[in-house]
Enzyme design. Structure first.
Site, PDB file in Angstrom:
ATOM      1  N   HIS A  15       0.828  -1.210   0.000  1.00 59.43           N
ATOM      2  CA  HIS A  15       0.000   0.000   0.000  1.00 59.43           C
ATOM      3  C   HIS A  15       0.864   1.263   0.000  1.00 59.43           C
ATOM      4  CE1 HIS A  15      -3.316  -2.509   2.228  1.00 59.43           C
ATOM      5  NE2 HIS A  15      -3.278  -2.770   0.931  1.00 59.43           N
ATOM      6  N   PRO A  16       1.813   1.405  -0.925  1.00 61.85           N
ATOM      7  CA  PRO A  16       2.679   2.588  -0.902  1.00 61.85           C
ATOM      8  C   PRO A  16       1.917   3.857  -1.280  1.00 61.85           C
ATOM      9  CG  PRO A  16       3.068   1.333  -2.902  1.00 61.85           C
ATOM     10  CD  PRO A  16       2.132   0.513  -2.059  1.00 61.85           C
TER      11      PRO A  16
END
Length: 534
Positions: free
Chosen positions: A471-472
């Site tokens: 989930h960058p």
């Protein structure tokens, strides 16, 4: 040399929504550029294929991150989608919006127009809910399908019932009044098949004469003169090409590629650009900084019972051999599974019932404690991640021949507060799995293992095994401080009149949950901003 009014870089969760909205005007020419190829692979279309899509050279960029100093200098693979649909083509298909307080916090950081009350109508605009959810929070008129899974495994149901063991209620909808509790995750599927952003937003309108879709087209840089993005340089199937911009360039390439392209174009910290031999066009120090992601740790149990999804001699014929036919003819069975069938949200002593700081992803599978893609046998695993980490990393570039290579450094656990939080989080996971609900299928805890009990030993286990949950966000953050990259009111890059960033990289702080739906919300709002000529 071709020219377009709008050039959208990246055909993922954000880019597909943008291309749909901007091309609705037949007088406007739109080019949607994707670095990868088609999304037609069965590994994309069949939900269970995600296990094999990760690391697939045609579907996944599979960046190798910088060695993590606080994780025993391990190099962690950063899986990001490399085909039409972007990461929505290889993710777990979970529909989560985040917590109300996430968006109210954005407003508190100076991002007016991005509070929960502001974004809720945008989420509803996109959604096609098919679960009978509360219309106060949901809509049935959008393009993005939200359904219940086709065939939930019984062990996943045990997990939900086990929540009462530690005071976590059964929550049938994590996107309404309360996020707290455990439940079955709603997914983005249609009759047991994955629906990615391309299938939802582009395939139905792909015949528009004013929309051009380019695949296998990797953007190298944006040509900038003064405050104007003039054109983009790219390679199409390995051949150099250039596209002219009539109106605007929109970066929707994600939290890794968007800063990479900006830095390669001379937009970033002046001194850092000088070190890699790039002429600075605009000194914007925040580009590539503020990387945030959810660090993930696992408890896995091997069971002698065959209730869960797995391959064993007892299930070889009744489940494994028949599963392709069960999927093709009935759209049932474990091929319809995203494997993360259940999950939920809890809080440690650092969170609260209104603002949980832990997310669970439960899989009715014995996941390998040795890093293998497949393990023979049965069991179940509980993945636990920190929702609001204090540690922040960066995305930088370095010279690699005549190109620039991206360096992704999450800097996980660099803030000691995260060390304490993730130890508390894994204790919560163990508490749930110790419930009597699991007695029927209980087996040996393989990881961390019964010998790992003290906080020190748990932290050592986490340093040895923890990975990203993919989930960058945050590397081109919107805001009003000196490290902001885009303005909250128009999402334009500082100093630029026709260059915007509209994707997960603009999040000033990470949201509490999976990031695909929030990224689409950003794109929907971004499209409205563009169409309003802000």
């Amino acid at each position: 040399m071709s020219s377009f009014d709008y050039i959208i870089i990246g055909a993922g969760s954000a880019g597909c929504v943008l291309a749909n909205r901007l091309s609705a005007n037949p007088k406007t020419t739109v080019c949607l550029i994707e670095g990868g190829g088609s999304d037609k692979s069965p590994l994309v279309q069949i939900p269970a294929g995600l296990s094999f899509a990760y690391g697939h050279k045609k579907l996944d960029y599979a960046y190798k991150g910088a060695p993590q100093k606080k994780l025993n200098n391990r190099v962690i693979t950063v899986n990001r989608g490399r085909c039409l649909g972007g990461s929505s083509s290889i993710n777990g298909m979970i529909y989560i919006r985040g917590n109300k307080k996430d968006y109210d916090n954005w407003k508190a950081l100076g991002c007016d127009g991005w509070s929960y009350n502001d974004v809720l109508p945008i989420f509803k605009k996109l959604e096609k809910d098919q679960t009978g959810a509360d219309p106060k929070y949901h809509s049935t008129s959008g393009e993005w399908p939200v359904v219940m899974p086709q065939d939930v495994n019984k062990t996943a149901m045990r997990f939900i019932e086990a929540g009462s063991h530690i005071g976590l209620p059964n929550n049938p909808d994590f996107n309404d009044e309360s996020q707290l509790g455990l439940g079955i995750y709603k997914v983005n599927q249609d009759k047991g098949a994955r629906v990615n952003s391309y299938k939802a937003f582009i395939a139905p309108i792909s015949s528009r004469a004013n929309l051009t879709i380019m695949t296998n087209s990797r953007v190298q840089s944006i040509e900038i003169e003064g405050d104007s993005a003039q054109s983009i340089k790219l390679q199409v199937n390995g051949i150099d090409n250039q596209l002219l911009c009539n109106k605007e360039v929109v970066l929707s390439a994600g939290a890794i590629e968007s800063p990479r392209i900006l830095l390669s174009s001379g937009v970033g910290d002046r001194e850092e650009l000088k070190k890699v031999g790039v002429t600075c066009k605009h000194n914007v120090p925040g580009v590539g900084e503020n990387l945030q992601d959810h660090l993930d740790t696992m408890v896995t149990v091997r069971s002698k019972k065959t209730e869960s999804i797995g391959v064993s001699w007892k299930t070889l014929f009744p489940q494994v051999v028949t599963s392709p036919f069960n999927y093709l003819f009935r759209r049932m069975g474990w091929w319809t599974s995203n494997f993360v069938e259940a999950g939920g949200f809890a809080y440690t002593k650092l969170g609260s019932p209104e603002y949980p700081d832990v997310q669970f992803h439960f899989t009715p599978i014995y996941r390998s404690h040795r890093g293998r893609r497949f393990e023979f046998g049965h069991g179940y695993s509980l993945f636990t991640c920190l929702l609001r980490p204090h540690s922040k990393g960066s995305v930088k570039i370095k010279k690699d021949g005549d190109k620039h290579k991206v360096i992704v450094d999450h800097n996980f656990l660099s803030d000691s507060r995260d060390e304490k939080s993730i130890v508390e989080a894994i204790k919560k996971a163990r508490d749930i799995l110790s419930s009597k609900e699991f007695d029927v299928v209980r087996g040996e805890e393989i990881a961390p293992g019964n010998s790992i009990q003290s906080d020190e030993d748990l932290l050592a286990y986490i340093r040895k095994t923890a990975v990203t949950v993919y989930h960058p966000v945050g590397t081109c953050k919107m805001g009003v401080d000196d490290m902001s990259v885009v303005s909250p009111d128009n999402l334009k890059v500082k100093g630029m009149r026709n260059l915007r960033v509209i994707d997960a990289s603009i999040m000033p702080s990470i949201i509490s949950g999976n990031t695909s739906a929030p990224t689409m919300m950003i794109a929907e709002r971004g499209a409205r901003i563009i169409l309003e000529n802000k």
